[in-house]
Design an enzyme around this catalytic site. Sequence first.
Site, short mmCIF file in Angstrom:
data_model
loop_
_atom_site.label_atom_id
_atom_site.label_comp_id
_atom_site.label_asym_id
_atom_site.label_seq_id
_atom_site.Cartn_x
_atom_site.Cartn_y
_atom_site.Cartn_z
N GLY A 13 1.88 8.83 10.23
CA GLY A 13 2.63 9.62 9.27
C GLY A 13 1.62 10.36 8.40
O GLY A 13 0.67 9.75 7.89
N PHE A 14 1.78 11.68 8.26
CA PHE A 14 0.81 12.43 7.47
C PHE A 14 1.50 13.33 6.46
O PHE A 14 1.07 14.44 6.16
CB PHE A 14 -0.14 13.22 8.38
CG PHE A 14 -1.48 13.46 7.76
CD1 PHE A 14 -2.28 12.40 7.37
CD2 PHE A 14 -1.95 14.75 7.54
CE1 PHE A 14 -3.52 12.61 6.77
CE2 PHE A 14 -3.18 14.98 6.95
CZ PHE A 14 -3.97 13.91 6.57
N GLY A 15 2.61 12.82 5.90
CA GLY A 15 3.26 13.48 4.77
C GLY A 15 2.54 13.10 3.48
O GLY A 15 1.34 12.80 3.49
N GLY A 16 3.27 13.07 2.38
CA GLY A 16 2.66 12.79 1.07
C GLY A 16 1.90 11.49 1.03
O GLY A 16 0.75 11.43 0.57
N LEU A 17 2.51 10.39 1.52
CA LEU A 17 1.85 9.08 1.46
C LEU A 17 0.67 9.01 2.42
O LEU A 17 -0.38 8.46 2.09
CB LEU A 17 2.84 7.95 1.78
CG LEU A 17 3.78 7.53 0.65
CD1 LEU A 17 4.68 6.40 1.12
CD2 LEU A 17 3.01 7.10 -0.59
N TYR A 58 -3.15 20.47 8.26
CA TYR A 58 -1.74 20.08 8.31
C TYR A 58 -0.86 21.12 7.60
O TYR A 58 0.19 21.52 8.11
CB TYR A 58 -1.56 18.70 7.67
CG TYR A 58 -0.15 18.18 7.71
CD1 TYR A 58 0.34 17.51 8.84
CD2 TYR A 58 0.71 18.34 6.62
CE1 TYR A 58 1.65 17.03 8.88
CE2 TYR A 58 2.01 17.87 6.65
CZ TYR A 58 2.47 17.21 7.78
OH TYR A 58 3.76 16.74 7.82
N LYS A 123 11.26 -0.07 2.79
CA LYS A 123 12.11 -0.28 1.62
C LYS A 123 13.35 -1.11 1.92
O LYS A 123 13.72 -1.99 1.15
CB LYS A 123 12.56 1.07 1.06
CG LYS A 123 11.44 1.91 0.49
CD LYS A 123 12.02 3.19 -0.09
CE LYS A 123 10.94 4.17 -0.48
NZ LYS A 123 11.51 5.44 -0.92
N THR A 190 10.26 10.50 1.73
CA THR A 190 10.55 9.52 0.67
C THR A 190 11.81 9.92 -0.10
O THR A 190 12.66 9.08 -0.39
CB THR A 190 9.34 9.41 -0.29
OG1 THR A 190 8.19 9.04 0.47
CG2 THR A 190 9.59 8.37 -1.36
N GLU A 193 14.88 9.29 1.91
CA GLU A 193 15.21 7.86 1.92
C GLU A 193 15.91 7.47 0.61
O GLU A 193 16.84 6.66 0.62
CB GLU A 193 13.95 7.02 2.12
CG GLU A 193 13.45 7.01 3.56
CD GLU A 193 12.41 5.94 3.81
OE1 GLU A 193 12.79 4.75 3.79
OE2 GLU A 193 11.23 6.28 4.01
N HIS A 197 20.29 6.23 -0.42
CA HIS A 197 20.79 5.10 -1.22
C HIS A 197 21.91 5.50 -2.18
O HIS A 197 22.55 4.64 -2.78
CB HIS A 197 19.65 4.49 -2.04
CG HIS A 197 18.68 3.67 -1.25
ND1 HIS A 197 18.94 2.39 -0.83
CD2 HIS A 197 17.44 3.96 -0.79
CE1 HIS A 197 17.90 1.92 -0.16
NE2 HIS A 197 16.98 2.86 -0.12
#
Length: 330
Positions: A13-17, A58, A123, A190, A193, A197
């Site tokens: 995974g190479f998004g924000g986190l 990226y 999570k 994120t 996700e 909720h």
Amino acid sequence: MKSNSAIKVGVLGFGGLGQAAARILTPKQEMIWVGAADLKGYAYCETGLDPDQAIATYYQQGSIGYLDPEGTLSNYSIQELIENSAIDGYFLALPNLPNTFMADVAKQFIASGWQGVLVDALKRTSAVEQLLTLQPELEAAGITYLTGCGATPGLLTAAAVVAAQSYAEIHQVKITFGVGIANWEAYRATIREDIAHLPGFDVEKAKAMSDAEVEAFLDQTNGILTLENMEHADDIMLELAGICPRDRVMVGGVVDTRNPKKPLSTNVQVTGRTFEGKISTHTFTLGDETSMAANVCGPAFGYLKAGMALRDRGIYGLFTAAEIMPKFVH
């Protein structure tokens, strides 16, 4: 210089986190970032990747697979990175959309014959329950997997375990988080996700939303997401650790997607009865200056180091952040 004995780390995974994880590892001596995969490709260099080049690539071209010369474009990026690299441990900085995704990735590692340490920042309770069913297979495969190792679940869950020791009985564990980000697009997965909720949403609905639809929804809420009684794996982790039944664990928070300042201070409150019969509450509060990335990626690598120590002793299988103490990565 990084020593030859530095733990070789891959980030899925190479998004924000994932990008924050790469930056956090750069000054570390005990770990070296050597691989990453996104939807369209992967990159690997056994002597270490350059986060500035990787992140720029990226953003400019849409995949780390375009990184020259270390990148490879692929529709099977995770599988090919596992097969074509020598990586000791992976941080799964992946969006758990759909809700079976992390378990599916774990099955890929099991099927590949790879042995090492996996860490995630999952999570949802139901996602951790799926991983629990893989416990015998992970153990047999020689994989040490630590789940729920972000901020919550993770840092705050572990703090609750320590805080609980003052009490004879735990009445409630309440986790409240505040997250501030300047631009939601840096953390698209994120935020999706989190939206899943909210009342009227679920994982499938949030995953299907286009960026424009997310943008329109955030316009309606002025960029604020208020989350209550979330399905958060802190509950099952604390129950498995023997702290309290899961129905005594409450998780909620406020996410501001347009402002880097936290809307409220992230904290965990542990209320219980002491052996003398007194009712009291311990509160552990995170500093407002620490970002979501610092509070998620830092613990994840601390748990990865702890996982390596377990593996070195021949201990395999699935563990949670509430069972193991993280080790500090120098």
